[in-house]
Design an enzyme around this catalytic site. Structure first.
Site, PDB file in Angstrom:
ATOM      1  N   ASN A 101       0.800  -1.224   0.000  1.00  0.00           N
ATOM      2  CA  ASN A 101       0.000   0.000   0.000  1.00  0.00           C
ATOM      3  C   ASN A 101       0.836   1.279   0.000  1.00  0.00           C
ATOM      4  OD1 ASN A 101      -2.399   1.819   0.899  1.00  0.00           O
ATOM      5  ND2 ASN A 101      -0.865   2.035   2.514  1.00  0.00           N
ATOM      6  N   SER A 158      -3.946   2.399  -8.687  1.00  0.00           N
ATOM      7  CA  SER A 158      -4.678   3.659  -8.755  1.00  0.00           C
ATOM      8  C   SER A 158      -5.398   3.703 -10.095  1.00  0.00           C
ATOM      9  CB  SER A 158      -3.705   4.839  -8.667  1.00  0.00           C
ATOM     10  OG  SER A 158      -4.366   6.047  -9.015  1.00  0.00           O
ATOM     11  N   TYR A 194       3.774   9.063 -11.564  1.00  0.00           N
ATOM     12  CA  TYR A 194       2.960   8.239 -10.661  1.00  0.00           C
ATOM     13  C   TYR A 194       2.089   7.278 -11.464  1.00  0.00           C
ATOM     14  CZ  TYR A 194      -0.387   7.421  -6.784  1.00  0.00           C
ATOM     15  OH  TYR A 194      -1.198   6.875  -5.816  1.00  0.00           O
ATOM     16  N   ALA A 195       1.462   7.790 -12.527  1.00  0.00           N
ATOM     17  CA  ALA A 195       0.622   6.946 -13.387  1.00  0.00           C
ATOM     18  C   ALA A 195       1.448   5.840 -14.032  1.00  0.00           C
ATOM     19  CB  ALA A 195      -0.059   7.801 -14.462  1.00  0.00           C
ATOM     20  N   ALA A 196       2.679   6.172 -14.420  1.00  0.00           N
ATOM     21  CA  ALA A 196       3.558   5.157 -15.013  1.00  0.00           C
ATOM     22  C   ALA A 196       3.872   4.069 -13.990  1.00  0.00           C
ATOM     23  CB  ALA A 196       4.843   5.812 -15.511  1.00  0.00           C
ATOM     24  N   LYS A 237       2.048   3.242 -11.346  1.00  0.00           N
ATOM     25  CA  LYS A 237       0.831   2.489 -11.023  1.00  0.00           C
ATOM     26  C   LYS A 237       0.410   1.589 -12.187  1.00  0.00           C
ATOM     27  CE  LYS A 237      -0.039   4.041  -6.837  1.00  0.00           C
ATOM     28  NZ  LYS A 237       0.019   3.131  -5.668  1.00  0.00           N
TER      29      LYS A 237
END
Lengths: 257, 252
Positions: B90, B142, B155-157, B159
Protein backbone atom coordinates in the site's frame (compact mmCIF):
# COMPACT_ATOMS: atom_id res chain seq x y z
CA UNK A 1 -18.04 -9.29 7.65
CA UNK A 2 -21.61 -8.04 7.89
CA UNK A 3 -22.62 -7.06 4.37
CA UNK A 4 -25.48 -4.91 5.62
CA UNK A 5 -28.12 -6.70 3.54
CA UNK A 6 -30.52 -7.64 6.32
CA UNK A 7 -34.08 -6.86 5.31
CA UNK A 8 -33.18 -5.95 1.72
CA UNK A 9 -35.17 -7.44 -1.14
CA UNK A 10 -33.34 -9.03 -4.06
CA UNK A 11 -34.56 -10.17 -7.46
CA UNK A 12 -32.34 -12.80 -9.09
CA UNK A 13 -33.19 -13.56 -12.71
CA UNK A 14 -32.42 -17.10 -13.75
CA UNK A 15 -32.21 -17.92 -10.05
CA UNK A 16 -33.58 -21.45 -10.27
CA UNK A 17 -30.28 -23.17 -10.91
CA UNK A 18 -26.58 -22.76 -11.59
CA UNK A 19 -24.89 -19.50 -10.67
CA UNK A 20 -28.24 -17.80 -10.06
CA UNK A 21 -29.19 -20.37 -7.45
CA UNK A 22 -25.88 -19.85 -5.61
CA UNK A 23 -26.55 -16.08 -5.72
CA UNK A 24 -29.96 -16.67 -4.11
CA UNK A 25 -28.48 -18.78 -1.32
CA UNK A 26 -25.65 -16.37 -0.50
CA UNK A 27 -27.89 -13.28 -0.57
CA UNK A 28 -30.36 -15.07 1.67
CA UNK A 29 -27.62 -16.05 4.13
CA UNK A 30 -26.69 -12.37 4.26
CA UNK A 31 -30.25 -11.61 5.32
CA UNK A 32 -31.92 -10.56 2.07
CA UNK A 33 -35.38 -11.67 0.96
CA UNK A 34 -35.08 -13.29 -2.43
CA UNK A 35 -37.45 -13.26 -5.40
CA UNK A 36 -36.43 -15.92 -7.90
CA UNK A 37 -37.38 -14.99 -11.46
CA UNK A 38 -37.20 -17.92 -13.86
CA UNK A 39 -39.01 -19.73 -16.62
CA UNK A 40 -38.19 -23.02 -14.91
CA UNK A 41 -41.09 -22.99 -12.47
CA UNK A 42 -40.52 -26.30 -10.78
CA UNK A 43 -36.79 -25.77 -10.24
CA UNK A 44 -37.35 -22.19 -9.07
CA UNK A 45 -39.85 -23.45 -6.52
CA UNK A 46 -37.35 -26.08 -5.37
CA UNK A 47 -34.66 -23.44 -4.87
CA UNK A 48 -37.09 -21.20 -2.97
CA UNK A 49 -38.07 -24.16 -0.81
CA UNK A 50 -34.41 -24.97 -0.05
CA UNK A 51 -33.80 -21.38 1.02
CA UNK A 52 -36.85 -21.37 3.28
CA UNK A 53 -35.62 -24.60 4.85
CA UNK A 54 -32.36 -22.81 5.66
CA UNK A 55 -34.46 -20.23 7.49
CA UNK A 56 -34.44 -17.63 4.71
CA UNK A 57 -37.28 -15.94 2.87
CA UNK A 58 -37.67 -16.73 -0.83
CA UNK A 59 -40.44 -16.95 -3.41
CA UNK A 60 -40.42 -18.23 -6.98
CA UNK A 61 -41.97 -16.11 -9.74
CA UNK A 62 -42.65 -17.30 -13.25
CA UNK A 63 -40.93 -14.79 -15.51
CA UNK A 64 -39.79 -14.86 -19.10
CA UNK A 65 -37.64 -11.72 -19.02
CA UNK A 66 -38.19 -11.07 -22.70
CA UNK A 67 -41.90 -10.58 -21.93
CA UNK A 68 -42.17 -6.93 -20.93
CA UNK A 69 -45.72 -7.14 -19.55
CA UNK A 70 -44.92 -10.14 -17.40
CA UNK A 71 -41.70 -8.55 -16.13
CA UNK A 72 -43.53 -5.37 -15.09
CA UNK A 73 -46.30 -7.32 -13.41
CA UNK A 74 -43.97 -9.58 -11.45
CA UNK A 75 -41.67 -6.76 -10.35
CA UNK A 76 -44.83 -5.04 -9.10
CA UNK A 77 -45.77 -8.20 -7.22
CA UNK A 78 -42.39 -8.36 -5.50
CA UNK A 79 -42.51 -4.70 -4.53
CA UNK A 80 -45.97 -5.16 -3.09
CA UNK A 81 -45.12 -8.38 -1.25
CA UNK A 82 -41.81 -7.24 0.25
CA UNK A 83 -42.30 -3.48 0.19
CA UNK A 84 -39.28 -2.76 -2.01
CA UNK A 85 -36.73 -3.98 -4.51
CA UNK A 86 -33.18 -3.11 -3.43
CA UNK A 87 -31.02 -5.55 -5.35
CA UNK A 88 -31.24 -6.81 -8.91
CA UNK A 89 -29.05 -9.62 -10.17
CA UNK A 90 -29.21 -9.76 -13.97
CA UNK A 91 -28.21 -13.38 -14.36
CA UNK A 92 -30.73 -14.99 -16.70
CA UNK A 93 -29.33 -15.80 -20.11
CA UNK A 94 -29.37 -18.44 -22.78
CA UNK A 95 -26.17 -19.69 -24.32
CA UNK A 96 -27.21 -22.80 -26.21
CA UNK A 97 -26.62 -21.53 -29.73
CA UNK A 98 -23.32 -22.81 -31.08
CA UNK A 99 -22.61 -22.31 -34.78
CA UNK A 100 -20.01 -20.64 -36.92
CA UNK A 101 -21.10 -17.39 -38.53
CA UNK A 102 -22.12 -18.73 -41.95
CA UNK A 103 -24.34 -21.37 -40.33
CA UNK A 104 -25.78 -19.09 -37.67
CA UNK A 105 -29.57 -19.18 -37.51
CA UNK A 106 -31.15 -15.72 -37.78
CA UNK A 107 -34.04 -16.58 -35.51
CA UNK A 108 -31.68 -17.90 -32.82
CA UNK A 109 -29.64 -14.70 -33.07
CA UNK A 110 -32.74 -12.58 -32.54
CA UNK A 111 -34.01 -14.75 -29.70
CA UNK A 112 -30.66 -14.72 -27.88
CA UNK A 113 -30.36 -10.93 -28.00
CA UNK A 114 -34.03 -10.59 -27.04
CA UNK A 115 -33.51 -12.61 -23.86
CA UNK A 116 -29.93 -11.76 -22.92
CA UNK A 117 -30.03 -8.03 -23.67
CA UNK A 118 -33.57 -6.76 -24.13
CA UNK A 119 -34.78 -8.83 -21.18
CA UNK A 120 -32.16 -7.24 -18.95
CA UNK A 121 -33.23 -3.83 -20.24
CA UNK A 122 -36.90 -4.52 -19.42
CA UNK A 123 -36.30 -5.63 -15.87
CA UNK A 124 -33.72 -2.95 -15.06
CA UNK A 125 -36.15 -0.35 -16.36
CA UNK A 126 -38.89 -1.75 -14.14
CA UNK A 127 -36.72 -1.87 -11.01
CA UNK A 128 -34.78 1.40 -11.39
CA UNK A 129 -37.60 3.77 -10.29
CA UNK A 130 -38.06 1.79 -7.07
CA UNK A 131 -34.35 2.05 -6.24
CA UNK A 132 -34.33 5.74 -7.19
CA UNK A 133 -37.19 6.37 -4.78
CA UNK A 134 -35.27 4.56 -2.01
CA UNK A 135 -32.03 6.37 -2.86
CA UNK A 136 -30.34 2.96 -2.60
CA UNK A 137 -29.83 0.21 -5.09
CA UNK A 138 -27.44 -2.51 -6.19
CA UNK A 139 -27.46 -3.97 -9.69
CA UNK A 140 -25.05 -6.73 -10.64
CA UNK A 141 -25.14 -7.93 -14.23
CA UNK A 142 -23.52 -11.06 -15.53
CA UNK A 143 -21.27 -10.65 -18.51
CA UNK A 144 -18.88 -13.47 -19.36
CA UNK A 145 -15.22 -13.69 -20.08
CA UNK A 146 -16.12 -14.81 -23.61
CA UNK A 147 -18.07 -11.58 -23.97
CA UNK A 148 -14.80 -9.73 -23.46
CA UNK A 149 -12.58 -12.09 -25.44
CA UNK A 150 -14.84 -13.59 -28.09
CA UNK A 151 -15.96 -17.21 -28.12
CA UNK A 152 -15.69 -19.51 -31.10
CA UNK A 153 -19.17 -20.34 -32.44
CA UNK A 154 -20.87 -18.07 -29.93
CA UNK A 155 -21.67 -14.96 -31.97
CA UNK A 156 -25.01 -14.19 -30.33
CA UNK A 157 -23.94 -14.99 -26.78
CA UNK A 158 -20.69 -13.00 -26.89
CA UNK A 159 -22.43 -10.06 -28.54
CA UNK A 160 -25.06 -10.02 -25.82
CA UNK A 161 -22.42 -10.34 -23.09
CA UNK A 162 -20.35 -7.36 -24.26
CA UNK A 163 -23.67 -5.54 -24.64
CA UNK A 164 -24.22 -6.15 -20.93
CA UNK A 165 -21.05 -4.14 -20.24
CA UNK A 166 -22.22 -1.06 -22.12
CA UNK A 167 -25.66 -1.26 -20.61
CA UNK A 168 -24.51 -1.77 -17.02
CA UNK A 169 -21.95 1.04 -17.25
CA UNK A 170 -24.62 3.39 -18.54
CA UNK A 171 -26.85 2.46 -15.61
CA UNK A 172 -23.86 3.12 -13.32
CA UNK A 173 -23.65 6.67 -14.68
CA UNK A 174 -27.40 7.25 -14.42
CA UNK A 175 -27.70 5.67 -10.98
CA UNK A 176 -24.70 7.27 -9.24
CA UNK A 177 -26.62 10.30 -8.01
CA UNK A 178 -29.21 8.06 -6.36
CA UNK A 179 -26.75 5.71 -4.60
CA UNK A 180 -27.56 3.03 -7.13
CA UNK A 181 -24.45 1.10 -8.13
CA UNK A 182 -24.25 -1.04 -11.25
CA UNK A 183 -21.41 -3.49 -11.72
CA UNK A 184 -20.48 -6.35 -13.97
CA UNK A 185 -19.11 -9.78 -13.16
CA UNK A 186 -17.42 -11.73 -15.93
CA UNK A 187 -17.31 -15.39 -14.93
CA UNK A 188 -14.84 -17.75 -16.54
CA UNK A 189 -15.43 -21.48 -16.55
CA UNK A 190 -17.80 -22.29 -13.71
CA UNK A 191 -18.91 -25.76 -12.66
CA UNK A 192 -22.60 -25.14 -13.11
CA UNK A 193 -25.02 -27.67 -14.62
CA UNK A 194 -24.32 -26.40 -18.14
CA UNK A 195 -20.57 -26.99 -17.87
CA UNK A 196 -20.78 -30.30 -16.04
CA UNK A 197 -23.56 -31.90 -18.11
CA UNK A 198 -23.21 -30.61 -21.65
CA UNK A 199 -19.47 -30.75 -22.34
CA UNK A 200 -17.40 -33.87 -22.97
CA UNK A 201 -14.65 -34.74 -20.48
CA UNK A 202 -11.72 -34.12 -22.85
CA UNK A 203 -13.08 -30.68 -23.70
CA UNK A 204 -13.59 -29.96 -20.00
CA UNK A 205 -9.92 -30.75 -19.35
CA UNK A 206 -8.84 -28.60 -22.26
CA UNK A 207 -10.78 -25.67 -20.87
CA UNK A 208 -9.50 -26.24 -17.32
CA UNK A 209 -5.93 -26.20 -18.62
CA UNK A 210 -6.50 -22.69 -19.95
CA UNK A 211 -7.07 -21.29 -16.44
CA UNK A 212 -4.17 -20.29 -14.24
CA UNK A 213 -5.53 -22.44 -11.41
CA UNK A 214 -6.10 -25.46 -13.67
CA UNK A 215 -9.66 -25.93 -12.51
CA UNK A 216 -13.14 -24.54 -13.03
CA UNK A 217 -14.66 -22.22 -10.47
CA UNK A 218 -17.63 -23.05 -8.29
CA UNK A 219 -20.94 -21.25 -8.46
CA UNK A 220 -20.15 -20.01 -4.92
CA UNK A 221 -17.11 -18.15 -6.23
CA UNK A 222 -19.43 -16.02 -8.35
CA UNK A 223 -22.07 -15.70 -5.64
CA UNK A 224 -19.50 -14.41 -3.12
CA UNK A 225 -18.42 -11.72 -5.57
CA UNK A 226 -22.08 -10.85 -6.20
CA UNK A 227 -22.72 -10.53 -2.46
CA UNK A 228 -19.68 -8.31 -2.02
CA UNK A 229 -20.76 -5.97 -4.84
CA UNK A 230 -24.25 -5.78 -3.28
CA UNK A 231 -22.86 -5.01 0.17
CA UNK A 232 -22.87 -1.72 2.02
CA UNK A 233 -19.06 -1.94 1.91
CA UNK A 234 -19.06 -1.71 -1.90
CA UNK A 235 -20.99 1.56 -2.00
CA UNK A 236 -18.23 3.46 -3.84
CA UNK A 237 -17.69 0.73 -6.44
CA UNK A 238 -19.68 1.25 -9.61
CA UNK A 239 -19.26 0.62 -13.32
CA UNK A 240 -16.51 -1.96 -12.83
CA UNK A 241 -15.99 -5.32 -14.49
CA UNK A 242 -14.84 -7.98 -12.06
CA UNK A 243 -13.64 -11.11 -13.85
CA UNK A 244 -13.93 -14.23 -11.68
CA UNK A 245 -12.00 -16.57 -13.87
CA UNK A 246 -9.24 -18.33 -11.97
CA UNK A 247 -6.87 -16.40 -14.22
CA UNK A 248 -8.34 -17.59 -17.55
CA UNK A 249 -7.98 -14.10 -18.99
CA UNK A 250 -4.32 -13.72 -17.98
CA UNK A 251 -3.26 -15.61 -21.08
CA UNK A 252 -4.67 -13.08 -23.47
CA UNK A 253 -5.33 -9.40 -23.81
CA UNK A 254 -8.41 -8.27 -21.97
CA UNK A 255 -10.13 -5.12 -23.14
CA UNK A 256 -11.44 -2.64 -20.59
CA UNK A 257 -8.66 -3.27 -18.08
CA UNK B 1 -14.60 -14.10 11.11
CA UNK B 2 -13.34 -13.87 7.55
CA UNK B 3 -9.63 -13.79 8.44
CA UNK B 4 -9.63 -16.00 11.53
CA UNK B 5 -6.10 -17.29 12.25
CA UNK B 6 -4.63 -15.39 9.32
CA UNK B 7 -1.57 -13.15 9.44
CA UNK B 8 -1.10 -10.06 7.32
CA UNK B 9 1.43 -7.32 6.58
CA UNK B 10 0.48 -3.86 5.32
CA UNK B 11 3.06 -1.39 4.03
CA UNK B 12 2.43 2.30 4.54
CA UNK B 13 0.12 1.22 7.35
CA UNK B 14 0.68 4.27 9.53
CA UNK B 15 -1.99 6.48 8.06
CA UNK B 16 -4.45 7.03 5.24
CA UNK B 17 -5.59 4.03 3.24
CA UNK B 18 -2.99 1.76 4.86
CA UNK B 19 -4.17 2.56 8.36
CA UNK B 20 -7.78 1.82 7.32
CA UNK B 21 -6.65 -1.48 5.78
CA UNK B 22 -4.85 -2.51 8.99
CA UNK B 23 -7.96 -1.70 10.99
CA UNK B 24 -10.19 -3.68 8.61
CA UNK B 25 -7.94 -6.76 8.52
CA UNK B 26 -7.50 -6.79 12.29
CA UNK B 27 -11.23 -6.18 12.73
CA UNK B 28 -11.86 -9.35 10.75
CA UNK B 29 -9.56 -11.52 12.80
CA UNK B 30 -6.08 -11.23 11.28
CA UNK B 31 -2.90 -10.53 13.20
CA UNK B 32 -1.30 -7.64 11.38
CA UNK B 33 2.24 -6.36 10.93
CA UNK B 34 1.96 -2.61 10.37
CA UNK B 35 4.92 -1.42 8.31
CA UNK B 36 5.73 2.23 7.81
CA UNK B 37 8.76 4.32 6.92
CA UNK B 38 7.94 6.51 9.91
CA UNK B 39 8.46 4.36 13.02
CA UNK B 40 6.76 6.80 15.35
CA UNK B 41 3.66 6.88 13.14
CA UNK B 42 3.67 3.06 12.90
CA UNK B 43 3.78 2.70 16.69
CA UNK B 44 0.98 5.23 17.22
CA UNK B 45 -1.33 3.66 14.64
CA UNK B 46 -0.60 0.12 15.87
CA UNK B 47 -1.30 1.10 19.44
CA UNK B 48 -4.55 2.85 18.47
CA UNK B 49 -5.82 -0.13 16.43
CA UNK B 50 -4.69 -2.67 19.07
CA UNK B 51 -6.79 -0.66 21.51
CA UNK B 52 -9.93 -1.54 19.53
CA UNK B 53 -9.69 -5.04 20.99
CA UNK B 54 -8.89 -7.22 17.95
CA UNK B 55 -5.86 -9.46 17.45
CA UNK B 56 -2.39 -7.98 17.87
CA UNK B 57 -1.15 -5.24 15.55
CA UNK B 58 2.64 -5.00 15.59
CA UNK B 59 4.52 -1.93 14.27
CA UNK B 60 7.67 -2.20 12.15
CA UNK B 61 9.80 0.59 10.72
CA UNK B 62 11.03 0.02 7.17
CA UNK B 63 11.92 1.89 4.00
CA UNK B 64 10.58 -0.46 1.30
CA UNK B 65 12.83 1.07 -1.36
CA UNK B 66 15.72 -0.77 0.30
CA UNK B 67 15.73 -4.48 -0.55
CA UNK B 68 18.01 -5.20 2.41
CA UNK B 69 15.70 -3.47 4.85
CA UNK B 70 12.68 -5.27 3.39
CA UNK B 71 14.44 -8.62 3.78
CA UNK B 72 15.41 -7.86 7.34
CA UNK B 73 11.98 -6.59 8.41
CA UNK B 74 10.01 -9.52 6.95
CA UNK B 75 12.45 -11.83 8.73
CA UNK B 76 11.33 -10.22 11.98
CA UNK B 77 7.64 -10.37 10.93
CA UNK B 78 8.02 -14.12 10.35
CA UNK B 79 9.82 -14.57 13.68
CA UNK B 80 6.85 -12.97 15.33
CA UNK B 81 3.95 -14.57 13.39
CA UNK B 82 5.46 -17.85 12.14
CA UNK B 83 4.04 -17.33 8.67
CA UNK B 84 2.50 -14.66 6.45
CA UNK B 85 -0.79 -15.26 4.59
CA UNK B 86 -1.61 -11.78 3.33
CA UNK B 87 0.56 -8.97 1.96
CA UNK B 88 -0.97 -5.59 1.18
CA UNK B 89 1.41 -3.39 -0.81
CA UNK B 90 0.00 0.00 0.00
CA UNK B 91 2.88 2.43 0.60
CA UNK B 92 2.75 5.22 -1.93
CA UNK B 93 3.63 8.82 -2.48
CA UNK B 94 3.25 11.57 -5.08
CA UNK B 95 3.40 15.28 -5.64
CA UNK B 96 1.29 16.71 -8.46
CA UNK B 97 3.07 18.70 -11.10
CA UNK B 98 3.42 18.63 -14.86
CA UNK B 99 5.93 16.18 -16.32
CA UNK B 100 7.77 19.04 -18.02
CA UNK B 101 8.50 20.42 -14.53
CA UNK B 102 9.61 17.05 -13.05
CA UNK B 103 13.27 16.41 -12.25
CA UNK B 104 14.83 13.00 -13.00
CA UNK B 105 15.44 12.61 -9.23
CA UNK B 106 11.69 12.98 -8.75
CA UNK B 107 10.57 10.23 -11.10
CA UNK B 108 13.34 7.96 -9.86
CA UNK B 109 11.92 8.37 -6.35
CA UNK B 110 8.34 7.85 -7.59
CA UNK B 111 9.24 4.61 -9.40
CA UNK B 112 11.46 3.37 -6.55
CA UNK B 113 8.63 3.66 -4.04
CA UNK B 114 5.41 3.12 -5.99
CA UNK B 115 6.64 0.23 -8.15
CA UNK B 116 10.00 -1.21 -7.14
CA UNK B 117 9.27 -1.05 -3.42
CA UNK B 118 6.29 -3.38 -3.92
CA UNK B 119 8.42 -5.70 -6.05
CA UNK B 120 10.92 -5.84 -3.16
CA UNK B 121 8.20 -6.89 -0.73
CA UNK B 122 6.66 -9.50 -3.08
CA UNK B 123 10.08 -10.97 -3.82
CA UNK B 124 10.90 -11.40 -0.14
CA UNK B 125 7.50 -12.72 0.92
CA UNK B 126 6.69 -15.08 -1.97
CA UNK B 127 9.02 -18.02 -1.16
CA UNK B 128 7.20 -18.53 2.15
CA UNK B 129 3.77 -18.32 0.52
CA UNK B 130 4.83 -20.75 -2.20
CA UNK B 131 6.10 -23.23 0.44
CA UNK B 132 2.84 -22.86 2.35
CA UNK B 133 0.75 -23.26 -0.82
CA UNK B 134 -1.32 -20.27 0.17
CA UNK B 135 -1.11 -16.52 -0.17
CA UNK B 136 -3.04 -13.36 -0.92
CA UNK B 137 -1.20 -10.38 -2.30
CA UNK B 138 -3.13 -7.15 -2.79
CA UNK B 139 -1.42 -4.28 -4.59
CA UNK B 140 -2.89 -0.82 -4.15
CA UNK B 141 -2.61 0.71 -7.58
CA UNK B 142 -4.68 3.66 -8.75
CA UNK B 143 -7.14 4.63 -11.43
CA UNK B 144 -4.20 6.81 -12.50
CA UNK B 145 -2.58 3.60 -13.71
CA UNK B 146 -5.46 2.88 -16.09
CA UNK B 147 -6.63 6.27 -17.31
CA UNK B 148 -4.71 9.39 -18.17
CA UNK B 149 -3.81 11.28 -14.99
CA UNK B 150 -3.02 14.95 -15.62
CA UNK B 151 -0.26 16.17 -13.34
CA UNK B 152 0.66 12.66 -12.22
CA UNK B 153 2.62 11.34 -15.15
CA UNK B 154 5.39 9.49 -13.30
CA UNK B 155 2.96 8.24 -10.66
CA UNK B 156 0.62 6.95 -13.39
CA UNK B 157 3.56 5.16 -15.01
CA UNK B 158 4.45 3.50 -11.70
CA UNK B 159 0.83 2.49 -11.02
CA UNK B 160 0.33 1.22 -14.57
CA UNK B 161 3.51 -0.78 -14.06
CA UNK B 162 2.15 -2.15 -10.81
CA UNK B 163 -1.01 -3.31 -12.61
CA UNK B 164 1.04 -5.12 -15.26
CA UNK B 165 3.24 -6.58 -12.52
CA UNK B 166 0.11 -7.81 -10.72
CA UNK B 167 -1.22 -9.66 -13.74
CA UNK B 168 2.08 -11.29 -14.70
CA UNK B 169 2.90 -12.29 -11.14
CA UNK B 170 -0.62 -13.73 -10.74
CA UNK B 171 0.05 -15.94 -13.73
CA UNK B 172 3.39 -17.13 -12.34
CA UNK B 173 2.25 -18.01 -8.83
CA UNK B 174 -1.34 -19.20 -9.33
CA UNK B 175 -0.11 -22.82 -9.43
CA UNK B 176 1.06 -22.44 -5.82
CA UNK B 177 -2.30 -21.23 -4.53
CA UNK B 178 -1.20 -17.61 -4.36
CA UNK B 179 -3.65 -14.97 -5.61
CA UNK B 180 -2.38 -11.56 -6.71
CA UNK B 181 -4.91 -8.80 -7.27
CA UNK B 182 -5.04 -5.04 -7.21
CA UNK B 183 -7.40 -2.42 -5.86
CA UNK B 184 -7.39 0.78 -7.92
CA UNK B 185 -8.66 3.69 -5.84
CA UNK B 186 -9.78 6.93 -7.35
CA UNK B 187 -8.75 10.07 -5.45
CA UNK B 188 -9.20 9.27 -1.75
CA UNK B 189 -9.54 11.65 1.18
CA UNK B 190 -6.29 10.84 2.91
CA UNK B 191 -3.88 13.09 4.83
CA UNK B 192 -1.62 12.99 1.73
CA UNK B 193 -4.41 14.26 -0.54
CA UNK B 194 -5.44 16.98 1.90
CA UNK B 195 -1.85 18.13 2.32
CA UNK B 196 -1.40 18.17 -1.45
CA UNK B 197 -4.43 20.40 -1.87
CA UNK B 198 -3.23 22.71 0.90
CA UNK B 199 0.29 23.07 -0.44
CA UNK B 200 -0.38 23.34 -4.13
CA UNK B 201 -2.89 25.44 -5.99
CA UNK B 202 -2.21 23.30 -9.06
CA UNK B 203 -3.11 20.08 -7.21
CA UNK B 204 -6.22 21.69 -5.74
CA UNK B 205 -7.43 22.76 -9.17
CA UNK B 206 -6.69 19.45 -10.91
CA UNK B 207 -8.39 17.46 -8.16
CA UNK B 208 -11.43 19.73 -8.17
CA UNK B 209 -11.78 19.16 -11.92
CA UNK B 210 -11.36 15.43 -11.43
CA UNK B 211 -14.06 15.35 -8.76
CA UNK B 212 -16.51 16.83 -11.24
CA UNK B 213 -15.85 13.84 -13.51
CA UNK B 214 -16.69 11.27 -10.84
CA UNK B 215 -20.29 10.08 -11.32
CA UNK B 216 -20.74 9.94 -7.53
CA UNK B 217 -19.39 13.49 -7.21
CA UNK B 218 -17.17 12.80 -4.23
CA UNK B 219 -13.78 11.31 -3.38
CA UNK B 220 -13.37 7.90 -1.75
CA UNK B 221 -13.02 7.41 1.98
CA UNK B 222 -10.04 5.27 3.11
CA UNK B 223 -12.44 2.75 4.66
CA UNK B 224 -14.08 2.15 1.28
CA UNK B 225 -10.73 1.14 -0.19
CA UNK B 226 -10.06 -1.07 2.84
CA UNK B 227 -13.32 -2.96 2.25
CA UNK B 228 -12.24 -3.89 -1.28
CA UNK B 229 -8.83 -4.98 0.05
CA UNK B 230 -10.61 -7.19 2.56
CA UNK B 231 -12.52 -8.85 -0.30
CA UNK B 232 -9.25 -9.74 -2.06
CA UNK B 233 -7.58 -10.80 1.21
CA UNK B 234 -10.44 -13.13 2.14
CA UNK B 235 -11.64 -16.54 0.92
CA UNK B 236 -14.55 -14.72 -0.79
CA UNK B 237 -12.19 -14.14 -3.74
CA UNK B 238 -10.41 -17.50 -3.87
CA UNK B 239 -11.11 -17.92 -7.63
CA UNK B 240 -10.12 -14.35 -8.49
CA UNK B 241 -6.56 -13.62 -9.55
CA UNK B 242 -4.76 -11.07 -11.69
CA UNK B 243 -7.64 -8.60 -11.47
CA UNK B 244 -7.93 -4.89 -10.84
CA UNK B 245 -10.95 -3.64 -8.93
CA UNK B 246 -11.63 0.07 -9.29
CA UNK B 247 -13.03 1.78 -6.19
CA UNK B 248 -13.67 5.15 -7.69
CA UNK B 249 -17.35 6.06 -7.73
CA UNK B 250 -17.61 5.21 -11.42
CA UNK B 251 -14.59 7.27 -12.51
CA UNK B 252 -13.19 4.54 -14.74
Amino acid sequence: MDFGLKGKTAIVTGGARGIGRADCHVLSREGAKVAIFDILQEEAEKTAQAIREEGGEARAFYVDISDRELVNRQVGQVAEMYGSVDILINNAAICDTIASITKFDDEQWKRDLEVNLTGMYYITKAVFPIMRRNRWGRIVSMSSIVGLLGGYGQASYTTSKIGVVGFARTIALEGARYNITSNIIAPGIIGSEIFLNSISDPVKDEVRARTAFGREGETWDIANAVAFLCSEQAKYITGVILPVTGGLDLFTILPHQ
Amino acid sequence: MLLENKTAAVTGGGRGIGEAVVERLAGNGARVALLDKNGERAREAASRISGLGGPEVVPFEVDITSYDQVKEVFGRVLDRFGRLDILVNNAGWDIMELFIDNRPEFWTKILDLNLKGHMNCCHVVLPGMIRAGYGKIVNISSEAGRTAAYGETAYAAAKGGLISFTRSLAQEVSRYGVCVNSVAPGPTETPMLKKGIQLSEFAARVLEERKALIPMKRFAQPGEIADAVLFFASPLSDYVTGQVLGVSGGLC
